[in-house]
Motif scaffolding. Sequence first.
Motif, PDB file in Angstrom:
ATOM      1  N   THR A  17      65.542  22.577  49.733  1.00  0.00           N
ATOM      2  CA  THR A  17      66.587  23.366  50.368  1.00  0.00           C
ATOM      3  C   THR A  17      66.110  24.789  50.625  1.00  0.00           C
ATOM      4  O   THR A  17      66.301  25.345  51.711  1.00  0.00           O
ATOM      5  CB  THR A  17      67.857  23.384  49.492  1.00  0.00           C
ATOM      6  N   SER A  18      65.483  25.377  49.629  1.00  0.00           N
ATOM      7  CA  SER A  18      64.996  26.745  49.760  1.00  0.00           C
ATOM      8  C   SER A  18      63.874  26.854  50.783  1.00  0.00           C
ATOM      9  O   SER A  18      63.734  27.875  51.453  1.00  0.00           O
ATOM     10  CB  SER A  18      64.497  27.249  48.404  1.00  0.00           C
ATOM     11  N   ALA A  19      63.082  25.818  50.896  1.00  0.00           N
ATOM     12  CA  ALA A  19      61.949  25.824  51.826  1.00  0.00           C
ATOM     13  C   ALA A  19      62.402  25.735  53.280  1.00  0.00           C
ATOM     14  O   ALA A  19      61.593  25.944  54.189  1.00  0.00           O
ATOM     15  CB  ALA A  19      61.001  24.670  51.508  1.00  0.00           C
ATOM     16  N   SER A  20      63.665  25.502  53.505  1.00  0.00           N
ATOM     17  CA  SER A  20      64.153  25.367  54.876  1.00  0.00           C
ATOM     18  C   SER A  20      63.961  26.641  55.693  1.00  0.00           C
ATOM     19  O   SER A  20      63.912  26.585  56.919  1.00  0.00           O
ATOM     20  CB  SER A  20      65.631  24.968  54.884  1.00  0.00           C
ATOM     21  N   MET A  21      63.816  27.784  55.057  1.00  0.00           N
ATOM     22  CA  MET A  21      63.622  29.048  55.774  1.00  0.00           C
ATOM     23  C   MET A  21      62.146  29.349  56.039  1.00  0.00           C
ATOM     24  O   MET A  21      61.833  30.272  56.780  1.00  0.00           O
ATOM     25  CB  MET A  21      64.256  30.197  54.993  1.00  0.00           C
ATOM     26  N   ILE A  22      61.249  28.567  55.480  1.00  0.00           N
ATOM     27  CA  ILE A  22      59.819  28.829  55.672  1.00  0.00           C
ATOM     28  C   ILE A  22      59.404  28.686  57.145  1.00  0.00           C
ATOM     29  O   ILE A  22      58.671  29.538  57.640  1.00  0.00           O
ATOM     30  CB  ILE A  22      58.963  27.957  54.736  1.00  0.00           C
ATOM     31  N   PRO A  23      59.863  27.674  57.875  1.00  0.00           N
ATOM     32  CA  PRO A  23      59.500  27.627  59.301  1.00  0.00           C
ATOM     33  C   PRO A  23      59.956  28.875  60.065  1.00  0.00           C
ATOM     34  O   PRO A  23      59.246  29.361  60.955  1.00  0.00           O
ATOM     35  CB  PRO A  23      60.213  26.374  59.815  1.00  0.00           C
ATOM     36  N   GLN A  24      61.114  29.409  59.710  1.00  0.00           N
ATOM     37  CA  GLN A  24      61.597  30.633  60.358  1.00  0.00           C
ATOM     38  C   GLN A  24      60.683  31.807  60.023  1.00  0.00           C
ATOM     39  O   GLN A  24      60.333  32.600  60.886  1.00  0.00           O
ATOM     40  CB  GLN A  24      63.025  30.944  59.891  1.00  0.00           C
ATOM     41  N   LEU A  25      60.268  31.904  58.769  1.00  0.00           N
ATOM     42  CA  LEU A  25      59.361  32.979  58.349  1.00  0.00           C
ATOM     43  C   LEU A  25      58.027  32.868  59.080  1.00  0.00           C
ATOM     44  O   LEU A  25      57.498  33.869  59.579  1.00  0.00           O
ATOM     45  CB  LEU A  25      59.153  32.937  56.837  1.00  0.00           C
ATOM     46  N   ILE A  26      57.499  31.675  59.194  1.00  0.00           N
ATOM     47  CA  ILE A  26      56.226  31.461  59.904  1.00  0.00           C
ATOM     48  C   ILE A  26      56.366  31.858  61.366  1.00  0.00           C
ATOM     49  O   ILE A  26      55.498  32.537  61.920  1.00  0.00           O
ATOM     50  CB  ILE A  26      55.759  29.995  59.757  1.00  0.00           C
ATOM     51  N   LYS A  27      57.478  31.464  61.989  1.00  0.00           N
ATOM     52  CA  LYS A  27      57.713  31.810  63.395  1.00  0.00           C
ATOM     53  C   LYS A  27      57.779  33.325  63.575  1.00  0.00           C
ATOM     54  O   LYS A  27      57.181  33.873  64.503  1.00  0.00           O
ATOM     55  CB  LYS A  27      59.012  31.170  63.872  1.00  0.00           C
ATOM     56  N   LEU A  31      62.753  35.016  47.315  1.00  0.00           N
ATOM     57  CA  LEU A  31      61.466  35.542  47.785  1.00  0.00           C
ATOM     58  C   LEU A  31      61.247  35.274  49.277  1.00  0.00           C
ATOM     59  O   LEU A  31      60.809  36.163  50.010  1.00  0.00           O
ATOM     60  CB  LEU A  31      60.321  34.942  46.968  1.00  0.00           C
ATOM     61  N   VAL A  32      61.537  34.069  49.718  1.00  0.00           N
ATOM     62  CA  VAL A  32      61.365  33.727  51.138  1.00  0.00           C
ATOM     63  C   VAL A  32      62.280  34.590  52.002  1.00  0.00           C
ATOM     64  O   VAL A  32      61.847  35.164  53.009  1.00  0.00           O
ATOM     65  CB  VAL A  32      61.637  32.227  51.392  1.00  0.00           C
ATOM     66  N   ASN A  33      63.525  34.725  51.585  1.00  0.00           N
ATOM     67  CA  ASN A  33      64.479  35.477  52.392  1.00  0.00           C
ATOM     68  C   ASN A  33      64.243  36.982  52.321  1.00  0.00           C
ATOM     69  O   ASN A  33      64.484  37.690  53.302  1.00  0.00           O
ATOM     70  CB  ASN A  33      65.906  35.107  51.996  1.00  0.00           C
ATOM     71  N   LEU A  34      63.748  37.485  51.197  1.00  0.00           N
ATOM     72  CA  LEU A  34      63.356  38.896  51.137  1.00  0.00           C
ATOM     73  C   LEU A  34      62.175  39.156  52.072  1.00  0.00           C
ATOM     74  O   LEU A  34      62.101  40.208  52.711  1.00  0.00           O
ATOM     75  CB  LEU A  34      63.004  39.311  49.707  1.00  0.00           C
ATOM     76  N   SER A  35      61.272  38.192  52.170  1.00  0.00           N
ATOM     77  CA  SER A  35      60.150  38.312  53.104  1.00  0.00           C
ATOM     78  C   SER A  35      60.661  38.405  54.538  1.00  0.00           C
ATOM     79  O   SER A  35      60.175  39.212  55.333  1.00  0.00           O
ATOM     80  CB  SER A  35      59.206  37.115  52.976  1.00  0.00           C
TER      81      SER A  35
END
Length: 85
Positions: A14-24, A70-74
């Motif tokens: 669930t938390s990893a769902s934002m990783i593609p957005q961060l990469i983009k 951490l992902v969302n702070l990034s």
Amino acid sequence: MNENVLGIVAGVLTSASMIPQLIKVLKEKNVEDLSLVMLLVLITGVSLWVWYGIMKDELPIILSNAFSVLVNLSLLVCYFIYRKS
């Protein structure tokens, strides 16, 4: 399956769902499609989940939501670096 393992796997996915957005955002250096309010609400919510997990001593809740923080702070840092004034 151990319920802690199940909780950790579910939380990380669930938390990893934002990783593609961060990469983009990192590739394109463009944050026009990101909502600052959404990021702030999401970071607040998952931070409260971390706090809740600490109070309940629930490692799956703590780990998965700390990862999400951490992902969302990034993403939030990227928002301020790449936004167009």
